[in-house]
Write a protein that holds these residues in place. Structure first.
Motif, PDB file in Angstrom:
ATOM      1  N   LYS A  29      53.114 -41.485 -24.411  1.00 12.81           N
ATOM      2  CA  LYS A  29      52.959 -40.078 -24.767  1.00 12.81           C
ATOM      3  C   LYS A  29      51.513 -39.765 -25.134  1.00 12.81           C
ATOM      4  O   LYS A  29      50.889 -40.446 -25.933  1.00 12.81           O
ATOM      5  CB  LYS A  29      53.880 -39.732 -25.939  1.00 12.81           C
ATOM      6  CG  LYS A  29      53.856 -38.271 -26.345  1.00 12.81           C
ATOM      7  CD  LYS A  29      54.793 -38.017 -27.515  1.00 12.81           C
ATOM      8  CE  LYS A  29      54.774 -36.561 -27.947  1.00 12.81           C
ATOM      9  NZ  LYS A  29      55.661 -36.332 -29.120  1.00 12.81           N
ATOM     10  N   LYS A  30      51.003 -38.701 -24.521  1.00 16.50           N
ATOM     11  CA  LYS A  30      49.637 -38.260 -24.737  1.00 16.50           C
ATOM     12  C   LYS A  30      49.663 -36.738 -24.850  1.00 16.50           C
ATOM     13  O   LYS A  30      50.104 -36.057 -23.923  1.00 16.50           O
ATOM     14  CB  LYS A  30      48.770 -38.702 -23.564  1.00 16.50           C
ATOM     15  CG  LYS A  30      47.276 -38.488 -23.740  1.00 16.50           C
ATOM     16  CD  LYS A  30      46.492 -38.603 -22.431  1.00 16.50           C
ATOM     17  CE  LYS A  30      46.991 -39.603 -21.455  1.00 16.50           C
ATOM     18  NZ  LYS A  30      46.208 -39.606 -20.181  1.00 16.50           N
ATOM     19  N   THR A  31      49.202 -36.192 -25.968  1.00 16.30           N
ATOM     20  CA  THR A  31      49.275 -34.754 -26.188  1.00 16.30           C
ATOM     21  C   THR A  31      47.875 -34.147 -26.304  1.00 16.30           C
ATOM     22  O   THR A  31      46.897 -34.859 -26.565  1.00 16.30           O
ATOM     23  CB  THR A  31      50.044 -34.425 -27.479  1.00 16.30           C
ATOM     24  OG1 THR A  31      49.292 -34.892 -28.601  1.00 16.30           O
ATOM     25  CG2 THR A  31      51.427 -35.072 -27.465  1.00 16.30           C
ATOM     26  N   PHE A  83      43.452 -45.365 -22.371  1.00 20.73           N
ATOM     27  CA  PHE A  83      44.712 -44.957 -22.992  1.00 20.73           C
ATOM     28  C   PHE A  83      45.766 -45.977 -22.579  1.00 20.73           C
ATOM     29  O   PHE A  83      46.101 -46.091 -21.404  1.00 20.73           O
ATOM     30  CB  PHE A  83      45.116 -43.553 -22.526  1.00 20.73           C
ATOM     31  CG  PHE A  83      44.234 -42.455 -23.056  1.00 20.73           C
ATOM     32  CD1 PHE A  83      44.630 -41.694 -24.150  1.00 20.73           C
ATOM     33  CD2 PHE A  83      43.008 -42.174 -22.461  1.00 20.73           C
ATOM     34  CE1 PHE A  83      43.820 -40.676 -24.642  1.00 20.73           C
ATOM     35  CE2 PHE A  83      42.194 -41.163 -22.945  1.00 20.73           C
ATOM     36  CZ  PHE A  83      42.603 -40.412 -24.043  1.00 20.73           C
ATOM     37  N   ALA A 141      43.255 -42.509 -18.258  1.00 20.60           N
ATOM     38  CA  ALA A 141      42.611 -41.229 -18.556  1.00 20.60           C
ATOM     39  C   ALA A 141      42.367 -40.446 -17.272  1.00 20.60           C
ATOM     40  O   ALA A 141      42.186 -41.030 -16.202  1.00 20.60           O
ATOM     41  CB  ALA A 141      41.292 -41.446 -19.294  1.00 20.60           C
ATOM     42  N   LEU A 173      47.313 -39.598 -33.411  1.00 22.06           N
ATOM     43  CA  LEU A 173      46.277 -40.382 -32.750  1.00 22.06           C
ATOM     44  C   LEU A 173      45.931 -41.636 -33.549  1.00 22.06           C
ATOM     45  O   LEU A 173      45.691 -41.581 -34.747  1.00 22.06           O
ATOM     46  CB  LEU A 173      44.997 -39.549 -32.590  1.00 22.06           C
ATOM     47  CG  LEU A 173      43.767 -40.324 -32.086  1.00 22.06           C
ATOM     48  CD1 LEU A 173      43.892 -40.602 -30.597  1.00 22.06           C
ATOM     49  CD2 LEU A 173      42.477 -39.571 -32.397  1.00 22.06           C
ATOM     50  N   LEU A 177      48.674 -45.951 -27.356  1.00 28.06           N
ATOM     51  CA  LEU A 177      49.824 -45.098 -27.051  1.00 28.06           C
ATOM     52  C   LEU A 177      51.122 -45.804 -27.430  1.00 28.06           C
ATOM     53  O   LEU A 177      51.176 -47.036 -27.518  1.00 28.06           O
ATOM     54  CB  LEU A 177      49.847 -44.755 -25.560  1.00 28.06           C
ATOM     55  CG  LEU A 177      48.627 -44.018 -24.993  1.00 28.06           C
ATOM     56  CD1 LEU A 177      48.828 -43.763 -23.498  1.00 28.06           C
ATOM     57  CD2 LEU A 177      48.372 -42.707 -25.723  1.00 28.06           C
ATOM     58  N   ASP A 195      42.034 -34.868 -19.055  1.00 31.24           N
ATOM     59  CA  ASP A 195      41.895 -35.363 -20.420  1.00 31.24           C
ATOM     60  C   ASP A 195      40.473 -35.131 -20.927  1.00 31.24           C
ATOM     61  O   ASP A 195      40.257 -34.739 -22.087  1.00 31.24           O
ATOM     62  CB  ASP A 195      42.219 -36.851 -20.501  1.00 31.24           C
ATOM     63  CG  ASP A 195      43.682 -37.148 -20.207  1.00 31.24           C
ATOM     64  OD1 ASP A 195      44.526 -36.258 -20.398  1.00 31.24           O
ATOM     65  OD2 ASP A 195      43.975 -38.288 -19.789  1.00 31.24           O
ATOM     66  N   VAL A 198      42.632 -45.769 -26.968  1.00 31.67           N
ATOM     67  CA  VAL A 198      43.629 -44.965 -27.665  1.00 31.67           C
ATOM     68  C   VAL A 198      44.955 -45.685 -27.524  1.00 31.67           C
ATOM     69  O   VAL A 198      45.404 -45.974 -26.413  1.00 31.67           O
ATOM     70  CB  VAL A 198      43.716 -43.538 -27.080  1.00 31.67           C
ATOM     71  CG1 VAL A 198      44.883 -42.775 -27.712  1.00 31.67           C
ATOM     72  CG2 VAL A 198      42.407 -42.791 -27.323  1.00 31.67           C
ATOM     73  N   MET A 258      46.351 -34.851 -29.632  1.00 31.57           N
ATOM     74  CA  MET A 258      45.726 -36.166 -29.715  1.00 31.57           C
ATOM     75  C   MET A 258      44.340 -36.155 -29.083  1.00 31.57           C
ATOM     76  O   MET A 258      43.381 -36.723 -29.627  1.00 31.57           O
ATOM     77  CB  MET A 258      46.610 -37.218 -29.031  1.00 31.57           C
ATOM     78  CG  MET A 258      47.906 -37.536 -29.765  1.00 31.57           C
ATOM     79  SD  MET A 258      49.008 -38.583 -28.777  1.00 31.57           S
ATOM     80  CE  MET A 258      47.997 -40.036 -28.546  1.00 31.57           C
ATOM     81  N   LEU A 259      44.231 -35.504 -27.930  1.00 30.91           N
ATOM     82  CA  LEU A 259      42.945 -35.434 -27.240  1.00 30.91           C
ATOM     83  C   LEU A 259      41.922 -34.675 -28.069  1.00 30.91           C
ATOM     84  O   LEU A 259      40.749 -35.062 -28.143  1.00 30.91           O
ATOM     85  CB  LEU A 259      43.118 -34.785 -25.863  1.00 30.91           C
ATOM     86  CG  LEU A 259      44.004 -35.564 -24.881  1.00 30.91           C
ATOM     87  CD1 LEU A 259      44.273 -34.722 -23.638  1.00 30.91           C
ATOM     88  CD2 LEU A 259      43.348 -36.883 -24.489  1.00 30.91           C
TER      89      LEU A 259
END
Length: 355
Positions: free
Chosen positions: A91-93, A46, A119, A26, A86, A123, A84, A96-97
């Protein structure tokens, strides 16, 4: 001295934090502009930024806009925003959240987050596993909260009708030509509401297929994303990303009104004067697009107080948006100042930063 102090959008922000969590990957920026009226409330964007400096500019501009938006909407909330950063594949995991939720929690309630570009409600649910300072969460039928997009669209719809009444002296949208940039949750919602009123719509989106599909559904025309700002129309409604109203963008407009939900539509404050000089009525973005934050802020405030908050109160407050716009336009007409300058002065007074 931090580099962002030299940014033109630095506006005596109370707090700006750069968050990096090596384990999850992140990297985020949380900006608090003002907590004069309450905790800084504003969504998390994001996005992939080719230049990290662009992320800082977004955080600074968007958080200031939230201070103004929440103040003008009569909410007991200050202004904050997060971005955030990226990678190219977006990619968003969950890790990370969770890391972002930890960062919000570490602010001690001074920042309340919600959905923004990139978002989802899911999320927010993941972030809420690590902090209670989040809104836009799933709610029961008839309750305030959830996806802010439809409520933002509702306010913009009311605002467009108010603009048409003020500028064109029409009390109906029948036959009014509206060019809509962006067909996502907000722009698409605006298009559907206007179509029911008989408006003649021209739609565009960065995703051409989405624009064409919605146009076919509503009996509208679809044009390429790079053409919509030059479409001859009564109302141009920007509902995608901001900073589109620059020298070239304004010069290419063929409309009487600009009224849409994109944040920070003016590339610089002076572009409001350019619209004013051309006789184009401008609906300040943070006033017309307040429906979403009204919805999720009431959700958050009611939850903090352990009280229910029904959707009727949200609708009641969104219905006040046209009156605020009319007050701005009437003052602009009376004093000759651009509407964005009038709105900014009003908002600055409300957050204790007036002249």
């Amino acid at each position: 001295m931090p580099a962002f102090w030299n940014e033109p959008d630095w506006d005596e922000h109370e707090r700006v934090e750069v968050v990096h969590d090596r384990t999850s990957g992140l990297t985020a920026i949380i900006a608090l502009h003002s907590t004069h009226l309450g905790p800084g409330a504003g969504g998390t964007r994001f996005w992939h930024y080719a230049d990290p400096a662009g992320a800082m500019r977004d955080a600074l501009r968007l958080s200031r806009g939230m201070s103004y938006k929440n103040a003008m909407a009569g909410l007991p909330m200050g202004g904050g925003k997060a971005v955030v950063l990226l990678d190219k594949d977006g990619k968003k995991t969950k890790a990370m959240l969770h890391a972002f939720g930890d960062a919000v929690e570490a602010m001690g309630g001074r920042y309340v987050t919600a959905e923004d570009v990139g978002a989802t409600v899911a999320d927010m649910v993941a972030i809420a596993e690590r902090t209670s300072h989040v809104c836009g969460l799933p709610v029961g039928e008839g309750d305030a909260g959830g996806d802010p997009g439809p409520f933002t669209a509702m306010g913009i719809y009311h605002g467009i009708k108010a603009a048409v009444a003020h500028k064109l002296e029409k009390d109906s949208m029948e036959g009014v030509r509206v060019a809509i940039q962006g067909c996502g949750s907000v722009g698409g919602g605006v298009a559907k509401l206007l179509a029911k009123d008989g408006a003649v719509l021209t739609l565009s989106d960065i995703n051409d297929d989405r624009a064409r599909a919605l146009a076919a559904e509503l009996g509208a025309e679809a044009v390429a994303a790079d053409q919509v700002m030059g479409v001859e129309c009564d109302v141009f409604s920007p509902n995608a990303l901001g900073a589109i109203l620059d020298d070239a963008g304004i010069a290419g407009l063929d409309c009487a009104i600009v009224a849409g939900g994109a944040n920070n539509q003016l590339a610089r404050p002076e572009h409001g004067a350019q619209l004013h000089e051309r006789g184009i009525l401008y609906a300040p973005d943070y006033v017309i697009n307040a429906g979403g934050i009204i919805n999720v802020s009431l959700e958050y405030l009611c939850r903090q107080q352990g009280e229910p908050c029904d959707i009727d109160e949200v609708r009641k407050r969104i219905a006040q948006i046209p009156g605020r716009l009319k007050a701005i336009w009437n003052e602009s007409d009376a004093c000759g100042r651009p509407s964005n300058e009038v709105a900014d002065a009003m908002a600055q007074t409300l957050i204790g930063r007036g002249a």
